[in-house]
Design a protein around this motif. Sequence first.
Motif, short mmCIF file in Angstrom:
data_model
loop_
_atom_site.label_atom_id
_atom_site.label_comp_id
_atom_site.label_asym_id
_atom_site.label_seq_id
_atom_site.Cartn_x
_atom_site.Cartn_y
_atom_site.Cartn_z
N UNK A 77 0.77 -1.19 -0.04
CA UNK A 77 0.01 0.10 0.19
C UNK A 77 0.84 1.28 -0.20
N UNK A 78 1.72 1.26 1.00
CA UNK A 78 2.47 2.65 1.00
C UNK A 78 3.49 2.74 -0.35
N UNK A 79 3.75 1.65 -0.94
CA UNK A 79 4.56 1.87 -2.27
C UNK A 79 3.68 2.22 -3.48
N UNK A 80 2.61 1.80 -3.46
CA UNK A 80 1.74 2.43 -4.20
C UNK A 80 1.32 3.84 -4.28
N UNK A 81 1.00 4.31 -2.94
CA UNK A 81 0.90 5.61 -2.64
C UNK A 81 2.01 6.66 -3.03
#
Length: 465
Positions: free
Chosen positions: A454-458
């Motif tokens: 999730x944090x990579x995508x954001x």
Amino acid sequence: MTIRMASKRRAAALVATGASLALILSACADTDDGGGGEGGGGDAGPYEIDCAAYDEFGDLEGTEVSVYTTIVEPEAETQTASYVPFEDCTGVTINYEGSREMEAQLPVRVQAGNPPDIAILPQPGLLQTLVRQYDAVLPAPEQVEANVDEGWAPEWKEYGTVDGTFYAAPLGSNVKSYVWYSPAMFEEAGYEIPETWDELTELTATIAETTEGAAKPWCAGVESGDATGWPATDWIEDVVLRTAGPDVYDQWYTHEIPFNDPQIVEAFDTAGEILKNPDYVNGGLGEVDSIASASWTDAGYQILDQNCWMHRAANFYQTQWPEGTEVAPDGDVYAFYLPAETTDERPTLVAGEFIGAFTDRPEVQAFQTYLSTSDWANAKASATPAGGWVSANNGLDQELLATDFDRLSAEILADPATVARFDASDLMPSEVGAGSFWAGITEWFASDLSSQEVTDDIEGSWPSN
């Protein structure tokens, strides 16, 4: 929802201009209304303002101002009631439009050449987008800036400033670091209010072991129309403040560190120890993935049905409880401060709205000016008998607030010992804060994505300029 408010000029305030307003004001005199607490909430009677303050704008009789906002029922009724003193003084009609889809629709309307006169912006990040990408918001008038300099702490003015220019006065203020619970359930079980994060996690584990699935420790929901996801971003922001600290928090929302910095991934994992544990959630609503589809307005109701024990939500959740719910230390529900790692720390997540203007007609500037005053804050407090609203305006008369809980929130906002930080998703560029962050954390539940995914995508969505 669109409300058209008509009025006649007269030097009075919050008098009964219709049946609904009369009901609001009569309720103000009765503090035993299920809102909890004693005193306040309009006990002083109709709130009066100095009409002479608006003479400089000329004869405004018969003019209209359109307002676009995310503030819908039940708060919309008291919001529009707070405009009556201004309407009575000036003869201006306020055309109020509330929509949960406002954040998504406002840029569309701006690009189409059909903006409102005034928008109540729930996010400084949205203000930044409207200024930098669309050059749409007008700098605040001198009168508004002077009122903010007088009535607000400097950081609140800074939230309404973009690239050195002041655009938007703060309006209401929220304290988000609260956990709602049932005092009766806690008393019957012999549970104490946790004062540290470890005590909170220990209590969570104890409830899960004791109830054996009959009532989960926590309930949560993030569905909110076009704004789905935002309630869980509050969880993450509160945990970042507690695990990484305010300095890292500042570096995070300003992108001095990437969104997927290990300290942020750790905060997601820490929140996930509660929110993604099937033994801990989602009381009365389903499994972990139900958090993605459960309405944020209704999720806490499971406490009333004894399906869950705790629900993390801001002070304004007080207005979401079903009619007749008593909010008090010995009532149906109450809230405690979401604890930090130690009792010596008091990091607090805050938020609020800001007033952006898209036209500069005299009546628009006059209404902007009114909304930036302590007069408006006190009129709003007087028109909110059920509670659930506070402001960090230092001219707010806390005795006008409806409940002990509201006064507690106001005290927290005014306390210099509070280490307050504004909602990070509201400060981030809107395509992240109100876009990929909301969407990503929803998928964190719905698709069981990892914190790293999730944090990579954001991080990949962060704008380059």
